[in-house]
Design an enzyme around this catalytic site. Structure first.
Site, mmCIF file in Angstrom:
data_model
loop_
_atom_site.group_PDB
_atom_site.id
_atom_site.type_symbol
_atom_site.label_atom_id
_atom_site.label_comp_id
_atom_site.label_asym_id
_atom_site.label_seq_id
_atom_site.Cartn_x
_atom_site.Cartn_y
_atom_site.Cartn_z
ATOM 1 N N HIS A 54 0.841 -1.207 0.000
ATOM 2 C CA HIS A 54 0.000 0.000 0.000
ATOM 3 C C HIS A 54 0.876 1.256 0.000
ATOM 4 O O HIS A 54 0.629 2.209 -0.734
ATOM 5 C CB HIS A 54 -0.888 0.054 1.251
ATOM 6 C CG HIS A 54 -1.911 -1.036 1.363
ATOM 7 N ND1 HIS A 54 -2.120 -1.741 2.517
ATOM 8 C CD2 HIS A 54 -2.800 -1.530 0.464
ATOM 9 C CE1 HIS A 54 -3.093 -2.621 2.329
ATOM 10 N NE2 HIS A 54 -3.524 -2.521 1.099
ATOM 11 N N ARG A 72 -2.074 -6.142 -8.377
ATOM 12 C CA ARG A 72 -1.012 -7.089 -8.053
ATOM 13 C C ARG A 72 -0.860 -8.156 -9.125
ATOM 14 O O ARG A 72 0.218 -8.427 -9.604
ATOM 15 C CB ARG A 72 -1.298 -7.768 -6.706
ATOM 16 C CG ARG A 72 -0.982 -6.874 -5.556
ATOM 17 C CD ARG A 72 -1.584 -7.370 -4.290
ATOM 18 N NE ARG A 72 -3.019 -7.195 -4.338
ATOM 19 C CZ ARG A 72 -3.803 -7.255 -3.285
ATOM 20 N NH1 ARG A 72 -3.294 -7.535 -2.110
ATOM 21 N NH2 ARG A 72 -5.089 -7.066 -3.399
HETATM 22 P P1 ADP Z 1 -5.806 -6.090 0.754
HETATM 23 O O1 ADP Z 1 -6.606 -6.436 1.968
HETATM 24 O O2 ADP Z 1 -5.925 -7.136 -0.343
HETATM 25 O O3 ADP Z 1 -4.402 -5.725 1.038
HETATM 26 P P2 ADP Z 1 -7.053 -3.439 0.405
HETATM 27 O O4 ADP Z 1 -8.527 -3.332 0.220
HETATM 28 O O5 ADP Z 1 -6.541 -2.916 1.694
HETATM 29 O O6 ADP Z 1 -6.574 -4.892 0.073
HETATM 30 O O7 ADP Z 1 -6.307 -2.731 -0.808
HETATM 31 C C1 ADP Z 1 -6.580 -1.470 -1.274
HETATM 32 C C2 ADP Z 1 -5.931 -1.254 -2.630
HETATM 33 O O8 ADP Z 1 -4.536 -1.496 -2.554
HETATM 34 C C3 ADP Z 1 -6.430 -2.146 -3.754
HETATM 35 O O9 ADP Z 1 -6.426 -1.369 -4.936
HETATM 36 C C4 ADP Z 1 -5.375 -3.223 -3.873
HETATM 37 O O10 ADP Z 1 -5.313 -3.759 -5.169
HETATM 38 C C5 ADP Z 1 -4.133 -2.411 -3.539
HETATM 39 N N1 ADP Z 1 -3.068 -3.231 -2.991
HETATM 40 C C6 ADP Z 1 -3.139 -4.033 -1.921
HETATM 41 N N2 ADP Z 1 -1.947 -4.642 -1.708
HETATM 42 C C7 ADP Z 1 -1.106 -4.211 -2.694
HETATM 43 C C8 ADP Z 1 0.250 -4.489 -3.051
HETATM 44 N N3 ADP Z 1 0.963 -5.357 -2.349
HETATM 45 N N4 ADP Z 1 0.760 -3.851 -4.123
HETATM 46 C C9 ADP Z 1 0.013 -3.000 -4.838
HETATM 47 N N5 ADP Z 1 -1.268 -2.708 -4.570
HETATM 48 C C10 ADP Z 1 -1.833 -3.304 -3.523
#
Ligand code: ADP
Length: 166
Positions: free
Chosen positions: A17, A90
């Site tokens: 994130h 991802r």
């Molecule tokens: P998660 O619980 O799967 O980590 P979130 O709802 O908190 O997901 O994620 C919010 C956003 O961040 C989404 O657009 C998700 O695709 C993106 N995201 C989550 N983890 C990553 C990562 N490791 N790299 C890039 N983007 C990510």
């Protein structure tokens, strides 16, 4: 002013994130990272705690604001004057659902576009769910979440496990 929103659960914020926050905040005047509250989904952290952890990890980005909302994303974006939603991709597995949401959001709010950033290769495997799974077994979290929140996640997981054992 060009304002973008990066929505998610952030339960808790991971280095994946944070990588998206860093890269997308460089593209806009202001980036609002918004913890979207889903009342049917109980997380490890309550939304207020997720906001606090995000604030602690993003202090160094002056144009990043942390917020939370239980509104529909399209309505929240309109209220905040944002025209772009940022999403991290991802793997192909993220693609279908994300594109579906992007199309629906644009239907609800025609001024709203979604921009996708490819995850940094270091973090393509990383999700908050995986972090919680590792915390449950006491694994070292330093490679997966910001250093400033490692103790909080470990403590919260211990408390959750103790509550279950009672
Ligand atoms: P998660 O619980 O799967 O980590 P979130 O709802 O908190 O997901 O994620 C919010 C956003 O961040 C989404 O657009 C998700 O695709 C993106 N995201 C989550 N983890 C990553 C990562 N490791 N790299 C890039 N983007 C990510």
């Amino acid at each position: 002013m060009k304002i973008a929103i990066y929505p998610g659960s952030f339960d808790p914020v991971t280095l994946g994130h944070l990588n998206i926050i860093k890269r997308s905040s460089a593209c806009f005047d202001k980036l609002i990272v918004c913890v979207m509250v889903n009342s049917s989904k109980h997380g490890l952290f309550v939304p207020e705690e997720r906001v606090e952890l995000l604030r602690r990890c993003t202090k160094r980005f002056p144009n990043v604001e942390i917020d939370s909302s239980n509104e529909l994303l399209a309505a929240y974006a309109k209220r905040r004057g944002a025209k772009v939603v940022v999403k991290g991709l991802r793997a192909v597995s993220d693609y279908e659902q994300e594109v579906q949401m992007a199309v629906i959001n644009r239907k609800l709010n025609p001024d709203l576009d979604t921009m996708f950033l490819a995850s940094s290769e270091k973090y393509t495997y990383l999700s908050s769910t995986i972090v919680k799974e590792m915390a449950r077994y006491g694994a070292d979290l330093a490679e997966f979440i910001p250093r400033e929140i490692v103790d909080d996640v470990n403590r919260k997981m211990r408390e959750a496990q103790e509550r279950k054992a009672d």
